[in-house]
Design an enzyme around this catalytic site. Structure first.
Site, PDB file in Angstrom:
ATOM      1  CG  HIS A   1      -1.753  -1.339   1.346  1.00  0.00           C
ATOM      2  ND1 HIS A   1      -2.939  -1.418   0.852  1.00  0.00           N
ATOM      3  CD2 HIS A   1      -1.312  -2.374   2.146  1.00  0.00           C
ATOM      4  CE1 HIS A   1      -3.170  -2.789   1.176  1.00  0.00           C
ATOM      5  NE2 HIS A   1      -2.501  -3.089   1.985  1.00  0.00           N
TER       6      HIS A   1
ATOM      7  CB  SER B   1      13.748  22.755 -14.261  1.00  0.00           C
ATOM      8  OG  SER B   1      13.126  23.869 -14.463  1.00  0.00           O
TER       9      SER B   1
ATOM     10  CE  LYS C   1      11.957  20.292 -11.165  1.00  0.00           C
ATOM     11  NZ  LYS C   1      10.694  19.473 -10.375  1.00  0.00           N
TER      12      LYS C   1
ATOM     13  CD  GLU D   1       8.929  12.694 -14.873  1.00  0.00           C
ATOM     14  OE1 GLU D   1       8.165  13.443 -15.220  1.00  0.00           O
ATOM     15  OE2 GLU D   1       9.876  13.081 -14.103  1.00  0.00           O
TER      16      GLU D   1
END
Ligand code: ARG
Length: 459
Positions: free
Chosen positions: A159, A280, A286, A293
């Site tokens: 979970h 970024s 970043k 992704e």
């Protein structure tokens, strides 16, 4: 407005409308089948000559003509006639343009219906073999990282809540197991594709005295498809291939999701290498797991290809229907996408830094020795349900005190049950929790080494 007549235009008085040329054409997609198409024609012409259906001289002219076409394609010297409907007509048209009369004999006893699916099957056999290789490389990378970090402990989750501590190697070998099944699926897809439809002709076979075994053998197929109608209409092998690709993408996506989570500041379990992450344009600090992704995102489009082919095939009457021309684009895309994603995932895993200290710290939190403490009581005769209740109360107490379980004193434990002795404290050590799981396939070092040992045949 109309253009020149096509190779099949004998019974036509008018050419296809210009607007429909491009609509009906598959050349931009199936051009990549040129090596398979030329191989198929080589095998077919050889067989026609061996069976006495065309002369040796014609066969020689065809073989040489095809060779010169292959040579020019490799050298990037051949522009296919864009009016050609597909790669089969483009090559046959070019052949006749180059060698004249003998070129017109190549299509004896053959139809584009068996030709196209011969090419497509050859492509799938090779692509399935390549993907098994790619998957093998990825699995080896994962195994190497597991072996190089054998003692590293991190939380195991259910979970997405901390559940029980595990070895990192145990986690990585679970990834390996997913990919092992994918490899088997590609083996199965390869077997499905590995049957020759050539000689089925349009749908019913041919009156020419052909040898289907000879062309199958020459092309490396292990068997021929027994029924000519099935031969030209079956695309199950393409579904099998895309299904294997979709399953592999699903696994890569699950792995990528973990890489993304693990590389966040909140987890901090891994640091992706610069080469396999991006920055970024506005936020200088970043470092994003873009390639993970993208892999996760591209999974959707491979699923789309699977839905696409299943839907194309649904309700198609036997045998060939032009709908079948839609079978290739999604499969080629699935092949390309998967190949790239395997490369991305392999690169990320091979080059990431494992922050083992951070993993251990995380494994020490979350009361993950609770089950072991309950098991300890149960081993001493307390009913497991009662032990569960006792330890649950101890966890609640520790939580209120802002302590970990292993920070509780014996006296504090005994407030919840006087069965506890100093021995109980030992099971709270996270390494002990891991080491206790010696069942086959469990996370103890011994079990993990056994799993690694069982994989040695991969090397
Ligand atoms: N371009 C076609 C395809 O990809 C080749 C077979 C065409 N056969 C036909 N009878 N129109 O499916």
């Amino acid at each position: 407005m109309t253009t020149d007549k096509a190779l099949w235009a004998g019974r036509f008085e008018e050419s296809v409308a210009d607007e429909m040329q491009a609509f009906g054409a598959s050349l931009p997609v199936d051009v990549r089948l040129w090596p398979e198409d030329i191989a198929g024609s080589w095998a077919h012409a050889d067989m026609l000559a061996a069976q006495g259906i065309i002369s040796e001289a014609d066969n020689k002219a065809i073989q040489e003509g095809l060779e010169s076409i292959a040579h020019d394609i490799v050298q990037d010297k051949l522009e296919f006639d864009i009016a050609s409907e597909d790669i089969h007509m483009a090559i046959e048209g070019e052949l006749t343009h180059r060698i004249g009369e003998p070129g017109k004999k190549l299509h004896t006893g053959r139809s584009r219906n068996d030709q196209v699916v011969t090419d497509f099957r050859l492509y799938c056999v090779q692509a399935s073999e390549e993907l098994q290789e790619e998957l093998h490389e990825l699995r080896m990378t994962i195994i190497e990282v597991a072996e190089g970090n054998l003692e590293v402990i991190l939380p195991g989750y259910t979970h997405l809540q901390k559940a029980q501590p595990v070895l990192l190697a145990q986690h990585l070998l679970a990834w390996q197991a997913m990919l092992e099944r994918d490899s088997l699926r590609f083996k199965q897809a390869c077997f499905a594709a590995d049957a020759s439809p050539l000689g089925a002709a349009a749908l019913a076979g041919t009156p020419h005295n052909i040898s289907r075994e000879a062309t199958a053998r020459a092309l490396g197929f292990s068997r021929i498809i027994p029924n000519s109608m099935d031969a030209v209409s079956d695309r199950d092998f393409a579904c099998d291939f895309i299904y294997a690709a979709a399953m592999t993408m699903m696994h890569l996506s699950r792995m990528c999701e973990e890489l993304i989570l693990w590389s966040t500041e909140e987890f901090g379990f891994i640091t992706l290498s610069d080469a396999f992450s991006t920055g970024s344009s506005i936020m200088p600090q970043k470092k994003n797991a873009d390639f993970a992704e993208l892999t996760r995102g591209k999974t959707g489009r491979v699923y789309g290809s699977l839905m696409g082919i299943l839907t194309t095939l649904k309700s198609l009457p036997l045998t060939y229907n032009k709908d079948l021309q839609e079978d290739k684009e999604g499969l080629f895309d699935a092949h390309d996408t998967l190949t790239l994603c395997i490369t991305a995932v392999r690169g990320m895993i091979a080059s990431m830094t494992i922050n083992s200290k951070r993993m251990l710290e995380a494994a020490q939190g979350g009361y993950m020795a609770a089950t072991d403490l309950a098991d300890w009581l149960a081993a001493r005769g307390m009913a497991f349900r009662d032990a569960h209740e006792v330890v649950g109360q101890a966890v609640l107490y520790a939580e209120k005190q802002g302590k970990r379980l292993d920070e509780l004193s014996l006296e504090e434990l005994q407030q919840h049950s006087n069965e506890f002795t100093s021995d109980a404290l030992k099971v709270l050590d996270i390494k002990h929790v891991v080491e206790a799981r010696t069942s086959p396939g469990g996370t103890s070092l011994k079990s993990v080494k056994q799993q690694l040992d069982d994989l040695r045949s991969l090397r």
